[in-house]
Design a protein around this motif. Structure first.
Motif, mmCIF file in Angstrom:
data_model
loop_
_atom_site.group_PDB
_atom_site.id
_atom_site.type_symbol
_atom_site.label_atom_id
_atom_site.label_comp_id
_atom_site.label_asym_id
_atom_site.label_seq_id
_atom_site.Cartn_x
_atom_site.Cartn_y
_atom_site.Cartn_z
ATOM 1 N N MET A 67 0.816 -1.209 0.000
ATOM 2 C CA MET A 67 0.000 0.000 0.000
ATOM 3 C C MET A 67 0.854 1.265 0.000
ATOM 4 O O MET A 67 0.335 2.365 -0.173
ATOM 5 C CB MET A 67 -0.973 -0.003 1.182
ATOM 6 N N TRP A 68 2.160 1.137 0.186
ATOM 7 C CA TRP A 68 3.059 2.283 0.045
ATOM 8 C C TRP A 68 3.251 2.670 -1.427
ATOM 9 O O TRP A 68 3.765 3.752 -1.722
ATOM 10 C CB TRP A 68 4.420 1.972 0.662
ATOM 11 N N ILE A 69 2.867 1.802 -2.358
ATOM 12 C CA ILE A 69 2.974 2.146 -3.784
ATOM 13 C C ILE A 69 2.032 3.309 -4.057
ATOM 14 O O ILE A 69 0.829 3.246 -3.793
ATOM 15 C CB ILE A 69 2.643 0.925 -4.662
ATOM 16 N N ALA A 70 2.588 4.394 -4.609
ATOM 17 C CA ALA A 70 1.906 5.689 -4.615
ATOM 18 C C ALA A 70 0.541 5.670 -5.290
ATOM 19 O O ALA A 70 -0.422 6.224 -4.765
ATOM 20 C CB ALA A 70 2.810 6.738 -5.271
ATOM 21 N N ASP A 71 0.423 5.044 -6.462
ATOM 22 C CA ASP A 71 -0.856 5.076 -7.171
ATOM 23 C C ASP A 71 -1.743 3.879 -6.839
ATOM 24 O O ASP A 71 -2.763 3.650 -7.482
ATOM 25 C CB ASP A 71 -0.645 5.165 -8.690
ATOM 26 N N PHE A 72 -1.378 3.128 -5.822
ATOM 27 C CA PHE A 72 -2.145 1.961 -5.384
ATOM 28 C C PHE A 72 -2.839 2.263 -4.055
ATOM 29 O O PHE A 72 -4.053 2.428 -3.996
ATOM 30 C CB PHE A 72 -1.220 0.745 -5.287
ATOM 31 N N GLY A 73 -2.052 2.358 -2.993
ATOM 32 C CA GLY A 73 -2.566 2.781 -1.706
ATOM 33 C C GLY A 73 -3.665 1.895 -1.138
ATOM 34 O O GLY A 73 -3.920 0.786 -1.610
ATOM 35 N N GLU A 74 -4.352 2.393 -0.113
ATOM 36 C CA GLU A 74 -5.414 1.621 0.523
ATOM 37 C C GLU A 74 -6.597 1.421 -0.411
ATOM 38 O O GLU A 74 -7.243 0.369 -0.395
ATOM 39 C CB GLU A 74 -5.878 2.298 1.815
ATOM 40 N N LEU B 280 -8.667 -4.883 -4.615
ATOM 41 C CA LEU B 280 -8.265 -6.291 -4.669
ATOM 42 C C LEU B 280 -9.156 -7.139 -3.762
ATOM 43 O O LEU B 280 -9.574 -8.239 -4.136
ATOM 44 C CB LEU B 280 -6.801 -6.464 -4.256
ATOM 45 N N LYS B 281 -9.435 -6.644 -2.584
ATOM 46 C CA LYS B 281 -10.285 -7.398 -1.654
ATOM 47 C C LYS B 281 -11.675 -7.611 -2.243
ATOM 48 O O LYS B 281 -12.320 -8.635 -1.990
ATOM 49 C CB LYS B 281 -10.377 -6.647 -0.325
ATOM 50 N N ASN B 282 -12.121 -6.685 -3.056
ATOM 51 C CA ASN B 282 -13.452 -6.748 -3.647
ATOM 52 C C ASN B 282 -13.508 -7.619 -4.900
ATOM 53 O O ASN B 282 -14.588 -7.921 -5.397
ATOM 54 C CB ASN B 282 -13.907 -5.329 -4.001
ATOM 55 N N ALA B 283 -12.341 -8.021 -5.422
ATOM 56 C CA ALA B 283 -12.268 -8.656 -6.743
ATOM 57 C C ALA B 283 -12.321 -10.173 -6.662
ATOM 58 O O ALA B 283 -11.865 -10.793 -5.700
ATOM 59 C CB ALA B 283 -10.993 -8.227 -7.458
ATOM 60 N N VAL C 211 -7.211 -4.831 -12.027
ATOM 61 C CA VAL C 211 -8.207 -4.659 -10.963
ATOM 62 C C VAL C 211 -8.022 -3.329 -10.239
ATOM 63 O O VAL C 211 -8.997 -2.620 -9.955
ATOM 64 C CB VAL C 211 -8.127 -5.837 -9.971
ATOM 65 N N ALA C 212 -6.778 -2.971 -9.954
ATOM 66 C CA ALA C 212 -6.519 -1.741 -9.198
ATOM 67 C C ALA C 212 -6.580 -0.493 -10.071
ATOM 68 O O ALA C 212 -6.668 0.615 -9.559
ATOM 69 C CB ALA C 212 -5.158 -1.832 -8.508
ATOM 70 N N GLY C 213 -6.513 -0.676 -11.394
ATOM 71 C CA GLY C 213 -6.551 0.471 -12.284
ATOM 72 C C GLY C 213 -5.266 1.275 -12.283
ATOM 73 O O GLY C 213 -5.287 2.511 -12.363
ATOM 74 N N ILE C 214 -4.140 0.588 -12.195
ATOM 75 C CA ILE C 214 -2.848 1.276 -12.192
ATOM 76 C C ILE C 214 -2.006 0.783 -13.373
ATOM 77 O O ILE C 214 -2.265 -0.272 -13.954
ATOM 78 C CB ILE C 214 -2.074 1.043 -10.872
#
Length: 260
Positions: A23-30, A36-39, A216-219
């Motif tokens: 979650m430290w990845i800048a364009d990912f985060g919480e 991902l949890k929703n996928a 899924v995360a859109g990154i």
């Protein structure tokens, strides 16, 4: 009337602790972690490629994995199918798959199907998920998933390997070539058994898992309309532009966003 999408699930404190570093990845985060949890993802075969895809997605915190893989563990599986163990030889592969993945991530919803994908189950299985990762070795199975992903407009991460070579692309129906654009007919010389190093299968599997996370995360920039070709003998990696075939029997009728 347009309805707003359902809210993403919240993370527990335990999940924040487990996924803190990614979650430290800048364009990912919480927010990305909640996606991902929703996928839900379908993985066809959890062998040399699919097993590592499943392991990485379970480790990354995907909420639901549906895995289809038939047959019993054989000694010849053990060089590459890393969800299988020596004491499981002669027992159903799906039991080893469940045991290993649940030991890694007991919080996810794991649907284990003791069958390979075919005409009788492909539509129902793909209807359950948001994304498909095709790790199957046989073209009839791969074509069946491709056809249903096109019909249901579901993204498909398509990966394959042979000896020390591998390839990867992401299929978005109507936007990129589908598998039938690339292979209108099954290759005449393709067989069920082929030379394989487990490390090669695992290499392309990890890249396929990254594609699934990105979609899924859109990154990032998924391999839509592009194919990654890897030659691990020489460590050469090339990305090729690939195009849809307007006459494709599977996806030729679909219009792209630019044509709507």
């Amino acid at each position: 009337m347009n309805r707003s999408p359902a809210p993403l699930p919240e993370l527990t404190e335990l999940e924040r602790s487990i996924y803190e570093w990614q979650m430290w990845i800048a364009d990912f985060g919480e927010h990305g972690q909640r996606k991902l949890k929703n996928a839900s993802v379908l993985i066809s075969r959890a062998g040399g490629v699919g097993g590592l895809v499943a392991f990485q997605l379970a480790a990354a915190g995907f909420g639901r994995l549906v895995i289809a893989h038939a047959g019993n563990v054989r000694h010849s599986d053990l060089n590459r199918q890393l969800l299988m163990t020596d004491d499981a030889v002669g027992k159903p592969r799906i039991e080893s798959i469940q045991r290993t993945l649940r030991a890694l991530n007991p919080r996810m919803d794991l649907v284990a199907v003791n069958a390979n994908i075919g005409p009788d189950n492909v539509e129902e299985l793909i209807a359950q998920v948001d994304l498909v990762v095709d790790c199957a070795p046989l073209f009839p199975e791969r074509f069946a998933m491709n056809e249903q992903c096109v019909a249901q407009k579901k993204p498909l991460v398509e990966c394959a390997m042979y000896e020390l070579e591998a390839q990867l692309t992401t299929i978005i129906p109507g936007e990129s070539p589908c598998l039938r654009c690339l292979y209108p007919d099954p290759p005449a010389n393709w067989t069920r058994q082929f030379p394989v190093f487990g490390a090669v299968a695992g290499s392309i599997a990890c890249l396929a898992a990254v594609e699934a996370i990105k979609i899924v995360a859109g990154i990032g920039d998924p391999l839509v309309g592009r194919m990654l070709r890897c030659d691990l003998r020489s460590m050469e990696f090339r990305t090729l532009q690939i195009k849809r075939r307007s006459a494709c029997a599977c996806c030729g009728h679909l219009k792209s966003n630019n044509e709507r």
